[in-house]
Scaffold this active site. Structure first.
Site, short mmCIF file in Angstrom:
data_model
loop_
_atom_site.label_atom_id
_atom_site.label_comp_id
_atom_site.label_asym_id
_atom_site.label_seq_id
_atom_site.Cartn_x
_atom_site.Cartn_y
_atom_site.Cartn_z
N CYS A 86 -1.02 5.43 -2.30
CA CYS A 86 -1.32 4.35 -2.19
C CYS A 86 -0.64 3.55 -1.27
O CYS A 86 0.50 3.20 -1.06
CB CYS A 86 -1.08 3.00 -3.61
SG CYS A 86 -1.19 1.36 -3.31
N CYS A 89 1.03 0.24 -1.27
CA CYS A 89 2.51 0.37 -2.17
C CYS A 89 3.68 0.82 -1.34
O CYS A 89 4.92 0.59 -1.29
CB CYS A 89 2.44 1.48 -3.13
SG CYS A 89 0.92 0.79 -4.46
#
Length: 117
Positions: A86, A89
């Site tokens: 991600c 993230c």
């Protein structure tokens, strides 16, 4: 190359079902800070030097440890749910690190790898 060796040898904080395991910076002894007392100053059980508050995000490696941390902690718990793939993230990681550093002793910052857990 020395920097890589220092980072590789750095002892990280970990969690178990009853608290945060933190190494003493003076003698290296692993000490357990119980979740119920995370906001209180503590000392090393071996050398009596003051122990730092958790000032970095700590990996919650399984559901049992995560449940214990969020249900027993005497301080608020901030959780970063993330995944290696991600992009957002990974972009937030430095900010989560800052939160942990700036709120040491006032909160516990956990990281949960959503793919592993």
């Amino acid at each position: 190359m020395t920097v890589g060796i220092l980072i590789a040898n750095q002892i990280r904080m970990t969690l178990d079902a009853t608290g945060v395991m933190i190494p003493c910076s003076s003698c290296g002894t692993s000490n357990r800070l119980k979740y119920q007392g995370l906001g209180r100053a503590t000392r090393c059980g071996k050398c009596s030097e003051p122990l730092p508050f958790p000032a970095e995000p700590i990996d919650a490696t399984d559901a049992q440890v995560f449940d214990a941390a969020i249900s027993q902690s005497s301080v608020p718990v901030v959780v970063d749910f993330w995944a290696i793939w991600c992009g957002p993230c990974r972009m937030m990681e430095p900010e989560i690190d800052k939160v942990a550093e700036h709120t040491a002793g006032k909160s516990l910052v956990l990281k949960v790898d959503t793919d592993a857990n």
